[in-house]
Scaffold this motif. Sequence first.
Motif: not given
Length: 318
Positions: A27-28, A36, A31, A21, A24-25, A40, A33
Amino acid sequence: MSCVAAETDALFYLSDAVTQLLEHREEYIQFGIVRYFAEYFTSVKNGNHVLFREFSYIKATPHNRASFIHIFWKCFRQIGKNGDLLTVLEYSSLLQLLCPDFPADMVQNTARIVLMDDALDCLMSLSDFIYSFQIQFYYEEFLESVLVIYEDLLEGKNPNTVIVPTSSSAEPLSSTASEETDTQEGVDSSIFVKCIEGLCERFKHRHPSILAMKEVLENNPRVSYYSFLMALAKHEGISQDIGALPNRSDLLVDPEMDQELERLVAQVAISPTSNSSSSAPGLKEPPRKASPRKSLHQRRRIEMESDGSTEETDSSEN
């Protein structure tokens, strides 16, 4: 012990999820959290979380190892179904498609189980390779310790003092036994199994069932290291305990995958069939017809949105 291991594995996954996370914060965060983390851990549960991850990750937990073995089978089952035989280098390349830094020496060790350390450039079937790979990869640390025991027994060392200091059942090798070891293949199975029992008592990592290993070793008075591993690879009970592969009789059977392949083949077959039904010049007609229809549709859309009359469009069409 299993509860402690499960708690440790859960912390490992949580730590990795947070690390991913943070890396690639941007992007996520877009998306979401919560979404995500949900996806995951869903991927961890489903076993597809190890795809394209680094080797240190896929070997970090027993679940990761079993998941990677299962994915390898899913991806390349068709090789076995076609009856193809591959070299060590080719199997290594397949594994590196799923894990770019997968070590070649792991594949070499697997080949030694299949080929008994002879002619490592020979071809191997998928069934021979994958069950041996399962044993080598899933129980790597345990097999390394077993190899130490085996080599010490070959040298005639006392398994009491060198290998299993807590065991009182194994007796020191006599000079006669040492001479026989030099002239006969492998080591005495009864001594070997006692040493392995002592190893299992103090081993921190996963190991095959002691009953299964006894069953394998009791079949022959003497055993070599790689013949022992091959017997473990063929033992269906050990494979079932790992839970990554089906029985050998079902290795090439996967109804869900077969249905998916049939669906994809049908989709591919529909397109060329529809095109081939028309004449050669007609193959070029569909794109010619599609283009003016699209432009006509665009024109009518413009007409509806504009204040102009339709007469201009009619005249332009004519």
